[in-house]
Structure formats: structure tokens, C-alpha cells
Design a protein around this motif. Structure first.
Motif: not given
Length: 107
Positions: A7, A10, A95-98
Motif C-alpha cells: 500500500h 489512498n 481497491d477499497d484499501a487504496g
């Protein structure tokens, strides 16, 4: 370094037409947000080792601040002189996590 997505941001941190530098292991990766999506490349020009984050993102091209060489952020190809060698690219997952990039081992 393992072959895992890391990651780095964001989705709302990098506006379209902008870039973000992230340290992934021992590599400095440049995340580029184009109209076609997110792309990740090495943050170093293959010609003169300049940091590409100090250049401009124009469409799908990143311009080197030192001598003006252009690279295609979608595939790393050198588009103009004085650069003749490509830069590395890395898979990007959003995705939703970034936003995450996959930076594996170098052969």
C-alpha cells in the motif's frame, strides 16, 4: 523483498495529472495518475539518474527535469532522446484499501 503488493496511497491522495513518490523497500517508485488510471514506474531517469518526480506528467508521459527525456508511464518505454533505455514499471492495484504496487525481486 517479497512479491507482495504494498500500500502506498489512498486513492484521493493523487489527483489526476499528478504524481506521488513512495519508498517501497530499497526502491523509490513514482505513482502517476493519468486519465487512463494509475501507473507506477522507477523514479529515476535511465539516462542521467535524475529524479522523475521533479519533472512533469503530461498525459501518459513523464518528462525528465534534467534533459527533457520522455517516458511512457504505461510501459516504461523511452519516447525521446537523450534517453534510449526504458525505465522499470510495476503493477498497480486499486481497491477499497487504496493504491498498492507490486515491486518484486530484480533479476
Amino acid at each position: 523483498m517479497t512479491d507482495e503488493y504494498v500500500h502506498i496511497a489512498n486513492a484521493d491522495e493523487v489527483a489526476q495529472g499528478k504524481t506521488l513518490v513512495a519508498q517501497v523497500g530499497d526502491r523509490e517508485v513514482l505513482l502517476c495518475h493519468t486519465s487512463e488510471g494509475y501507473f507506477a514506474v522507477d523514479n529515476q531517469c535511465s539516462h542521467a539518474a535524475a529524479r522523475l518526480c521533479e519533472g512533469k506528467l503530461k498525459g501518459h508521459k513523464i518528462l525528465c527535469p534534467l534533459h527533457g527525456a520522455a517516458f511512457d508511464v504505461r510501459n516504461g518505454s523511452a519516447l525521446s532522446r537523450p534517453a534510449s533505455q526504458p525505465i522499470a514499471t510495476y503493477p498497480v492495484r486499486v481497491d477499497d484499501a487504496g493504491i498498492a504496487v507490486l515491486v518484486g525481486e530484480v533479476d
